[in-house]
Design a protein around this motif. Structure first.
Motif, short mmCIF file in Angstrom:
data_model
loop_
_atom_site.label_atom_id
_atom_site.label_comp_id
_atom_site.label_asym_id
_atom_site.label_seq_id
_atom_site.Cartn_x
_atom_site.Cartn_y
_atom_site.Cartn_z
N LEU A 1 21.39 65.38 76.25
CA LEU A 1 20.15 64.62 76.08
C LEU A 1 19.68 64.03 77.39
CD1 LEU A 1 20.74 62.82 72.65
CD2 LEU A 1 19.62 65.01 73.12
N PRO B 1 19.91 71.46 66.23
CA PRO B 1 20.48 70.60 65.18
C PRO B 1 20.46 71.19 63.78
CG PRO B 1 18.37 69.76 65.91
CD PRO B 1 18.75 70.85 66.87
N LEU C 1 15.44 65.67 67.54
CA LEU C 1 16.41 64.97 66.68
C LEU C 1 15.72 63.92 65.82
CD1 LEU C 1 19.29 64.50 69.27
CD2 LEU C 1 19.34 66.00 67.27
N ILE D 1 26.98 65.01 73.94
CA ILE D 1 25.68 64.47 73.51
C ILE D 1 24.94 63.85 74.70
CG2 ILE D 1 24.56 62.68 72.12
CD1 ILE D 1 26.86 63.08 70.06
N TRP E 1 23.57 69.05 62.27
CA TRP E 1 23.54 67.60 62.43
C TRP E 1 24.37 66.90 61.35
CZ3 TRP E 1 21.69 64.53 58.54
CH2 TRP E 1 20.84 65.13 57.59
N MET F 1 22.96 69.37 69.62
CA MET F 1 21.79 68.67 70.16
C MET F 1 20.66 69.67 70.46
SD MET F 1 22.59 65.50 70.11
CE MET F 1 23.55 65.93 68.65
#
Length: 199
Positions: free
Chosen positions: A185, A130, A195, A181, A147, A127
């Protein structure tokens, strides 16, 4: 992605020590591992965390700690040591909770390993960065962005949970990944724009 940090080394040291002690003392191993009936019926909830510091064998330990060692510095480059430890422990707990949700009726189910916590750290790192170039051992001349690995890993985990064709703790992997994640975030929402720009 290299670099040393005392927090990272302490976690690795504790994990190696506990795993080694578990190999030497079967009674200790049995008490610390994730055991469904002991957790749900015996209310030994500590197993949801302690099992992450045990490993089935040296290769299992080496694989998890190597992945942890590679990705942890990325997370520690953005978060404090305390936040990093919380990401790791919450990811372990999330992995255990998803395992209970998915395997709760299987009273015999047992597991060991840091995969839930390590998955949380790996996905937290992805995250943050990526586009990090990753490389598989058996494809040493081919790089791919982090990613891409994340999408494949999540898909494989869900497939593994459904097919049950191996002895891998896919539910713990999925739970830990989602926690990594969500926490990353949630604490750094500006990363969402990064992202979104990938697609």
């Amino acid at each position: 992605m290299g670099g040393m940090n005392i927090t990272m080394l302490v976690i690795i040291g504790i994990t190696v020590l506990v795993s080694w002690q578990g190999w030497q003392n079967r009674e200790l191993f049995e008490r610390l591992k994730f055991q469904m009936d002991a957790i749900l019926e015996g209310k030994q909830y500590d197993r949801m965390i302690t099992s992450a510091f045990l490993h089935a064998d040296s290769m299992h330990l080496l694989f998890n700690m190597f992945a942890f060692y590679v990705f942890a510095p990325v997370v520690l480059s953005l978060f404090s040591s305390l936040t990093f430890v919380l990401i790791y422990l919450i990811s372990i707990l999330a992995g255990s909770l998803v395992t209970i949700l998915f395997h709760g009726k299987e009273k015999w189910y047992s597991a060991v390993g840091a995969s839930g916590g390590v998955s949380g750290v790996v996905f937290s790192a992805i995250m943050i960065y990526p586009d990090m170039p990753l490389r598989l051992i058996f494809l040493p001349f081919f790089d791919f962005p982090g990613w891409t690995f994340a999408l494949v890993y999540l898909g494989y985990s869900m497939f593994g949970m459904k097919s049950r064709h191996d002895n891998v703790g896919h539910a713990a992997h999925l739970g830990g990944s989602i926690a990594g994640i969500a926490i990353t975030l949630g604490m750094k929402p500006e990363l969402i724009n990064q992202l979104m720009n990938l697609f």
